[in-house]
Design an enzyme around this catalytic site. Structure first.
Site, short mmCIF file in Angstrom:
data_model
loop_
_atom_site.label_atom_id
_atom_site.label_comp_id
_atom_site.label_asym_id
_atom_site.label_seq_id
_atom_site.Cartn_x
_atom_site.Cartn_y
_atom_site.Cartn_z
N TYR A 1 6.73 4.32 4.72
CA TYR A 1 5.30 4.62 4.74
C TYR A 1 4.92 5.29 6.07
O TYR A 1 4.22 6.30 6.09
CB TYR A 1 4.49 3.34 4.55
CG TYR A 1 3.01 3.52 4.74
CD1 TYR A 1 2.21 4.06 3.73
CD2 TYR A 1 2.39 3.17 5.95
CE1 TYR A 1 0.85 4.25 3.92
CE2 TYR A 1 1.03 3.34 6.13
CZ TYR A 1 0.26 3.88 5.13
OH TYR A 1 -1.09 4.07 5.31
N LYS B 1 3.33 9.10 6.78
CA LYS B 1 2.07 9.37 7.49
C LYS B 1 2.28 10.28 8.70
O LYS B 1 1.37 11.03 9.07
CB LYS B 1 1.42 8.04 7.90
CG LYS B 1 0.99 7.17 6.72
CD LYS B 1 -0.21 7.74 5.99
CE LYS B 1 0.07 8.51 4.75
NZ LYS B 1 -1.15 9.04 4.10
#
Length: 257
Positions: free
Chosen positions: A153, A157
């Site tokens: 994750y 990002k």
């Protein structure tokens, strides 16, 4: 009045942002993963101009979503809000053989950026976790590494910031920026998230439409309408271009410089 397309806007921060912009008289095109969510979004924001459907976990469906979105354009701003979180316990593959997190958080914003007619402004939602991510793109699709949902994750990002900054360099007539909304109590963030939910959606709305000189910039990163430090690798032009090249190869979609 601006026309704005917001991905992932059937619930959460996307819908909150849309509602805030609609209150100011702007025209919103929402996005939902399926028909059930689309109906819920239309019910939550009846003032929306339209709701387009599309599951951005696959390349084909994301390309189709871009076609649908373009029917309601051109846009003054596109807010790339759609994302999934860090709790996937294993490498879940999409129909394209890619990690679910990478497909939705990295590749979908890239494809939509490339295929939606250029707006005046682009806004990409990142996360403070991007500063803890590895900038090594050698195993971007987690083929050889042991799976780590939080790291996957965080990397996705960081990719969003790299994409925002790359586009800022490619398209000087488009204001392209990234931001972190904070760790807030949405479905993704969880009920125990400590940051201020009332502030979480305001920066993306501000970047999308404000004439404030502080918002009329490009290639910047924000938190609560203030500049914030980014991962040092975010400014690396070679890394930006490598990410673009990888996304082009995996998706078959070219991003015109």
């Amino acid at each position: 009045m601006a026309r704005i397309f917001i991905t992932g806007s059937s619930t959460g921060l996307g819908l909150m942002t849309a509602s805030l912009l609609a209150e100011s008289g702007h025209e919103l095109v929402l996005h939902a993963r399926n028909s059930e969510r689309a109906k819920a979004a239309a019910g939550s924001l009846p003032a929306a101009h339209a709701v387009v459907e599309g599951d951005v976990s696959t390349i084909r469906a994301t390309r189709r979503l871009a076609e649908k979105a373009n029917r309601h354009g051109p846009y003054d701003a596109v807010i790339h809000n759609v994302a999934i979180g860090y709790r996937e316990p294993r490498r879940i593959e999409t129909a394209d053989g890619l990690p679910h997190v990478f497909a939705i958080n990295t590749l979908a914003p890239f494809i939509l950026t490339a295929l939606i007619e250029q707006p005046k402004r682009l806004v990409y939602l990142s996360s403070g976790l991007h500063r803890t991510a590895s900038a090594d793109l050698d195993d971007i699709t987690w083929e050889t590494r042991r799976w780590d949902g939080t790291q996957a994750y965080s990397e996705s990002k960081l990719h969003d910031v790299l994409l925002a900054f790359a586009v800022a360099g490619y398209w000087p007539d488009v204001l392209s920026n990234a931001l972190e909304p904070g760790w807030v109590a949405t479905r993704m963030g969880g009920p125990g998230a400590p940051d201020d939910l009332d502030q979480a959606h305001r920066t993306q709305a501000w970047l999308a439409v404000s004439n404030d000189p502080a918002a009329s910039v490009t290639g910047r990163y924000f938190y609560h309408m203030q500049p914030r430090e980014v991962h040092p690798a975010s400014r690396d032009r070679r890394l930006q271009e490598r990410l673009i090249a990888i996304c082009e190869r995996l998706s078959g979609v070219k991003l015109a410089p």
